[in-house]
Write a protein that holds these residues in place. Structure first.
Motif: not given
Length: 435
Positions: A125-126, A160-162, A274-277
Motif C-alpha cells: 500500500w505505502s 498516513h503510512q505513505a 506497476t501495481s494494477f492491471i
C-alpha cells in the motif's frame, strides 16, 4: 509461516523510472508479477481456486488473463455473508492470525466489507501511494495535514503510512471540529492537506465565516480523494481559488488499493500500472476515444486479499497510451483524462440522457461553493431529478437554465436556507433516492 515468504522477489520499481517504461517493459513486469502472485496465493485461496477452476495457474501471455472470469463486489459480499459470524470474504488467502491490519469499506454502494492486510500488503500500500506523493511533489521537507477522522476506512491510514515512509511530517487532524482543524492548521502551518473535495470546500466555507484567510495557512497543495471533484474543473477551480494552492486528484478503494494519481497542473488520473492491471469494459458503442468504460482492476502485490479482474463500478473515459503520454508529458501509464466520471450504480437515465453525479456537480459548482442535494423520484416508470440548493432565488433560475443547456434536461431547483444541508468530512451523500 504464510506464503508471503514467496513474494521475496517482489520489489517495487523506482517510481519515476517506471513512469517512463515502454509498453513492452510494463506488460512484461505485469505478467511476471501476476504469475508470481498466482503461484503464491492460489494454493491457499479457495475463492479464486473456485473461480479459476485450478490451484495452479500460470499464464504465458498477458492477454490470456482476459479469458478468466470477472470478480464483482457482490461476490465478495455474498462470500462474507456465507462466512457467518466471521464476516470475512473468502477471497482472503491466509488464516486470520497472519494479518496485521483490519479496515472496512465505506458502505456508500452497499453493505460494508471487512478487508484484512498482512504486513507485506501494508508495505505494498505505502509503496503504491508513493506515486501519488511523488506526483504531488511531497518530500521530507513537507508537513502533511490529514483532515479527517481516523475511522475504519483504509484511505486515511494508508495516506498516513505513505507520508511517514517518504519522510514527511504527518499532522493527524482526527477528532476535531472543522473550526478546530483550521486553528490547528494555523498553528502547524502544513504545506500539504489531504481530504475529500467536498471537505476542502467546507473548510473554505467555515474559514470565510470566521474571517480566516486560507492563503495565510501556508498550504501549497491539496491531495483530494473519495469523490470525483479533483478532476471536475469547476470543483477543482473553486478549491484552488479558495486555498490559493494546487489540487492533485487521487483514487482508490479498500478492496482494491490506491490505484490512481493525478498532477498539480492537469485534470485526470493515471492508473498505477506497476501495481494494477487495468481493463476497460465498454458501456456503449461509441468511438473508442470518447466511449464510456467500466474500469476493471487487478491488484499486483497484495497477496493477503487479492482481487483479480475486479469490476470497480467506476466509469471512465480513456485515451491510448501514446495520447496519454503526449498529453501529460510525465508518465506512460494508462491515462483517464476526466478521472472517474461516475459510478455504474449511480448512473441514471433521465428521458434518454445518461446523468452522473459528477455532471451535476460540475454545473452546480459554477455557482460559487453552493451546497446541494439531488432528489431522485419516479413518476410511473420514469425517473426524475430535483435539486435543493443553498442559493438565492435569482441564482435558482440561472442554475435551472444552465442545467437545461448542459444536460438537455429540465431539472427543477428549489432554494433552501444557507447551512440547512448536511456537510461531511467523508464521502458526501448528495443524492437522495426516494423512488
Amino acid at each position: 509461516m504464510p506464503q508471503s515468504l514467496d513474494r521475496s522477489a517482489w520489489r517495487p520499481p523506482e517510481v519515476s523510472d517506471s513512469w517512463t517504461w515502454s509498453t513492452d517493459q510494463l506488460r512484461d513486469w505485469q505478467l511476471r508479477q501476476l504469475n508470481q502472485q498466482l503461484r503464491a496465493v492460489l494454493p491457499s485461496n479457495r475463492f479464486y481456486q473456485s473461480k479459476f477452476g485450478t490451484a495452479n495457474l500460470q499464464l504465458s501471455r498477458l492477454d490470456e488473463f482476459a479469458q478468466l472470469p470477472l470478480t464483482t463486489k457482490q461476490e465478495l459480499v455474498d462470500s462474507a455473508e456465507a462466512a457467518g459470524s466471521d464476516g470475512l470474504s473468502g477471497h482472503h488467502t491466509y488464516t486470520r492470525e497472519k494479518y496485521s491490519r483490519l479496515h472496512r469499506t465505506s458502505g456508500t454502494t452497499g453493505r460494508p466489507l471487512m478487508i484484512l492486510d498482512t504486513s507485506d500488503d501494508w508495505r505494498w500500500w505505502s509503496s503504491t501511494w508513493q506515486h501519488v506523493l511523488q506526483a504531488a511533489e511531497v518530500s521530507a521537507e513537507d508537513r502533511v495535514f490529514l483532515a479527517f477522522s481516523f475511522g475504519p476506512f483504509i484511505g486515511f491510514w494508508s495516506a498516513h503510512q505513505a507520508c511517514v515512509d517518504c519522510g514527511a511530517t504527518v499532522i493527524p487532524g482526527g477528532g476535531l471540529s472543522t473550526l478546530a482543524r483550521l486553528e490547528f492548521m494555523r498553528q502547524t502551518q502544513p504545506t500539504v492537506v489531504c481530504c475529500t473535495p467536498s471537505y476542502a470546500l467546507h473548510l473554505g466555507e467555515v474559514a470565510a465565516a470566521e474571517k480566516l484567510s486560507l492563503s495565510e495557512l501556508g498550504v501549497k497543495r491539496l491531495i483530494v480523494a473519495g469523490e470525483s471533484g479533483g478532476s471536475v474543473p469547476a470543483v477543482r477551480g473553486q478549491i484552488e481559488n479558495a486555498w490559493q494552492a494546487q489540487v492533485i486528484d487521487h483514487s482508490g478503494a479498500t478492496e482494491i488499493g490506491p490505484w490512481g494519481f493525478g498532477w498539480p497542473d492537469q485534470i485526470g488520473l493515471h492508473v498505477i500500472e506497476t501495481s494494477f492491471i487495468a481493463e476497460f469494459l465498454p458501456l456503449q458503442n461509441e468511438n473508442q476515444s470518447t466511449a464510456l468504460f467500466e474500469l476493471v482492476l487487478s491488484s499486483l502485490g497484495r497477496y493477503g486479499s487479492p482481487v483479480f479482474r475486479y469490476r470497480t463500478g467506476d466509469i471512465v473515459r480513456r485515451q491510448s497510451a501514446s495520447v496519454a503520454q503526449s498529453g501529460s508529458g510525465k508518465c506512460s501509464f494508462a491515462w483517464l483524462p476526466e478521472g472517474v466520471v461516475g459510478r455504474a450504480d449511480n448512473m441514471l437515465t433521465i428521458r434518454g440522457v445518461n446523468v452522473f453525479p459528477s455532471s451535476i456537480d460540475a454545473i452546480v459548482r459554477e455557482f460559487a461553493s453552493l451546497e446541494y442535494q439531488v432528489i431522485i423520484t419516479r413518476a410511473g416508470v420514469l425517473d426524475q431529478l430535483h435539486i435543493e440548493a443553498e442559493t438565492e432565488p435569482a441564482q435558482q433560475q440561472d442554475l435551472e437554465k444552465l442545467l437545461s443547456t448542459r444536460l438537455g434536461l429540465r431539472v427543477p431547483v428549489t432554494s433552501v436556507p444557507l447551512g440547512s444541508l448536511p456537510r461531511s468530512e467523508l464521502k458526501s451523500r448528495r443524492w437522495v433516492d426516494r423512488r
